[in-house]
Motif scaffolding. Structure first.
Motif, short mmCIF file in Angstrom:
data_model
loop_
_atom_site.label_atom_id
_atom_site.label_comp_id
_atom_site.label_asym_id
_atom_site.label_seq_id
_atom_site.Cartn_x
_atom_site.Cartn_y
_atom_site.Cartn_z
N LEU A 146 50.89 21.33 -47.66
CA LEU A 146 49.74 20.60 -48.22
C LEU A 146 49.39 19.39 -47.37
N ALA A 147 50.41 18.63 -46.98
CA ALA A 147 50.19 17.45 -46.15
C ALA A 147 49.60 17.84 -44.80
N SER A 148 50.09 18.94 -44.20
CA SER A 148 49.58 19.35 -42.89
C SER A 148 48.13 19.82 -42.99
N LEU A 149 47.77 20.48 -44.09
CA LEU A 149 46.38 20.92 -44.26
C LEU A 149 45.45 19.72 -44.42
N ALA B 116 39.97 24.55 -48.73
CA ALA B 116 40.17 25.77 -49.54
C ALA B 116 41.63 26.20 -49.47
N SER B 117 42.23 26.04 -48.30
CA SER B 117 43.65 26.38 -48.16
C SER B 117 44.52 25.48 -49.02
N ILE B 118 44.12 24.24 -49.19
CA ILE B 118 44.86 23.33 -50.06
C ILE B 118 44.86 23.86 -51.48
N ILE B 119 43.73 24.35 -51.94
CA ILE B 119 43.64 24.90 -53.30
C ILE B 119 44.57 26.11 -53.46
N LEU C 25 38.25 34.94 -47.59
CA LEU C 25 37.82 33.69 -48.23
C LEU C 25 37.16 32.77 -47.21
N GLY C 26 37.79 32.64 -46.03
CA GLY C 26 37.22 31.81 -44.98
C GLY C 26 35.86 32.33 -44.53
N GLY C 27 35.76 33.64 -44.36
CA GLY C 27 34.48 34.24 -43.97
C GLY C 27 33.40 34.02 -45.01
N MET C 28 33.75 34.16 -46.28
CA MET C 28 32.78 33.92 -47.35
C MET C 28 32.33 32.46 -47.37
N MET C 29 33.29 31.56 -47.13
CA MET C 29 32.92 30.13 -47.10
C MET C 29 31.96 29.84 -45.95
N LEU C 30 32.25 30.39 -44.77
CA LEU C 30 31.36 30.16 -43.62
C LEU C 30 29.99 30.77 -43.85
#
Length: 146
Positions: free
Chosen positions: A28-31, A112-115, A95-100
């Motif tokens: 989480l911290a790294s993201l 989104a990765s944090i979630i 998920l990344g593709g949909m966000m982009l």
């Protein structure tokens, strides 16, 4: 990633669930750091390397846990675990593709990765609590037999 996998395997021998929860907190911290580093080339590259190591460090305790919990069929459980890793990779890429496609930027992908990581952390904490509950029940049962 190789360094993270090696360190994850070595460190998770100590206390697997505690290490897994710690790895998820570190992830989480790294993201979050990756989100802030993204506009700057060198810090972003460094954070991607750190993120990759942390991400793969969490894989070893998960694989070990699956084999331990499925003592009757560890090979089958191991293949299902690998399938779950592949499903996670595909789902994350989707998920990344949909966000982009929806207009979000590359910088917002770590958010989104944090979630997703928070959901994983909650599941890991619940799993650790269930382990403790079952262990306490076994100890109580053994004491009642004496």
């Amino acid at each position: 990633m190789t360094v993270g996998n090696f360190l994850g395997g070595t460190l998770s021998d100590w206390r697997p669930m505690a290490f897994l929860i710690g790895a998820l907190l570190t992830l989480l911290a790294s993201l979050l750091a990756l989100y802030y580093a993204e506009p700057h080339v060198i810090p972003a590259i460094v954070m991607i390397l750190i993120w990759g190591a942390i991400q793969f460090a969490a894989g070893a305790p998960l694989q070990s846990r699956i084999v331990d919990q499925a003592a009757a069929a560890p090979n089958l459980a191991s293949t299902l675990n690998q399938g779950a890793f592949n499903f996670g990779n595909a789902t994350g890429a989707s998920l990344g593709g949909m966000m982009l496609t929806a207009g979000y930027t590359y910088r917002q992908l770590p958010l989104a990765s944090i979630i997703v990581t928070l959901i994983t952390l909650i599941l890991a904490i619940l799993s650790a609590r269930l382990d403790r509950k079952h262990r306490d029940a076994r100890i109580a049962e053994q004491l009642s037999v004496l």
